[in-house]
Scaffold this motif. Sequence first.
Motif, PDB file in Angstrom:
ATOM      1  N   UNK A  12       0.805  -1.200  -0.026  1.00 25.04           N
ATOM      2  CA  UNK A  12       0.026   0.141   0.043  1.00 25.04           C
ATOM      3  C   UNK A  12       1.000   1.255  -0.111  1.00 25.04           C
ATOM      4  N   UNK A  13       0.837   2.095  -0.910  1.00 25.63           N
ATOM      5  CA  UNK A  13       1.631   3.220  -1.107  1.00 25.63           C
ATOM      6  C   UNK A  13       1.765   4.189   0.124  1.00 25.63           C
ATOM      7  N   UNK A  14       0.663   4.211   0.785  1.00 26.27           N
ATOM      8  CA  UNK A  14       0.946   4.984   2.421  1.00 26.27           C
ATOM      9  C   UNK A  14       1.817   4.375   3.108  1.00 26.27           C
ATOM     10  N   UNK A  15       1.955   3.008   3.196  1.00 24.93           N
ATOM     11  CA  UNK A  15       2.945   2.360   4.138  1.00 24.93           C
ATOM     12  C   UNK A  15       4.242   2.633   3.621  1.00 24.93           C
ATOM     13  N   UNK A  16       4.204   2.406   2.165  1.00 28.08           N
ATOM     14  CA  UNK A  16       5.708   2.729   1.577  1.00 28.08           C
ATOM     15  C   UNK A  16       6.216   4.047   2.099  1.00 28.08           C
ATOM     16  N   UNK A  17       5.529   5.200   1.960  1.00 33.89           N
ATOM     17  CA  UNK A  17       5.760   6.534   2.475  1.00 33.89           C
ATOM     18  C   UNK A  17       6.360   6.599   3.659  1.00 33.89           C
TER      19      UNK A  17
END
Length: 296
Positions: free
Chosen positions: A199-204
């Motif tokens: 999930x992109x938010x976790x990557x950020x």
Amino acid sequence: MKSSLLMASMAVAVLFAGTGAQAADTLAKIAESGKITLAYRESSVPFSYLDGPGKPIGFSVELSNAVVEAVKKKLNKPNLQVALMPVTSQNRIPLITNGTIDLECGSTTNNTARSKDVAFAINHFYTGTRLLVKKSSKIKDYADLAKKTVASTTGTTNVLVMRKYNIEKNLGMNIVLGKDHADSFLLLESDRAVAFAMDDVLLFGLISNAKTPSDFEVVGESLQVEPYACMLPKDDPAFKKVVDDTFAAMMKSGEFEKLYDKWFMQPIPPKNLPLNLPMSPQLKENLKALSDKPAI
């Protein structure tokens, strides 16, 4: 004899009440034990992660704490004990279904498959699968992953998304799995994988906590949009109402938006760097709709 049979049947009913054989009654269990058990994640920045041994913090942790306050008022138990239990992507659902934990607010996708085993509260975030890579790798999209090793995390919907995409596009990727997000990130950091699909938010969030954040970037289009929601026992409308009413009140009052700003726009521990991730159109809409609709 009838009395003995009745007592025996009542004992069996009590024995199976927390195993899914009957509708759950989480509030009654909490009232009787004087304790509510909350799950937390150890590396799901900024939702639920550790800021020291056994000290979970984050957006979802604060949502959990708001539910605790509501349960205290509902049960008139101001001194209710709060127990904390770390969970992983792999064990979070079994620990809800067997009654070990009462509420899991982390980074859990609300989808129809999981809804067969657990219930979900009002959706509190929307995200999609993208790729975390090292800038030096020159990887910019999924096509660049052909014949390469890609990491993801055990027990997540992202694994299923990537496997399906790999087959459909005939990319020949080797998908390896970390036990949690920190482990998956380590696979990328140590060059055992060229990308981490999550999930992109976790990557950020992982970039913000990396030793050298400037070495990494998130690339690729979002493969699908999925909602996050807190997870609770299935077939327990009374407890779900307490949880949903808590979040609905926060969303209507503006408290939810303040909490979002704190964790997604302002500097956060441990490095006091902001994610600078504005609220998505889907989440803005759900502050009005108050939907618990799952991803398909």
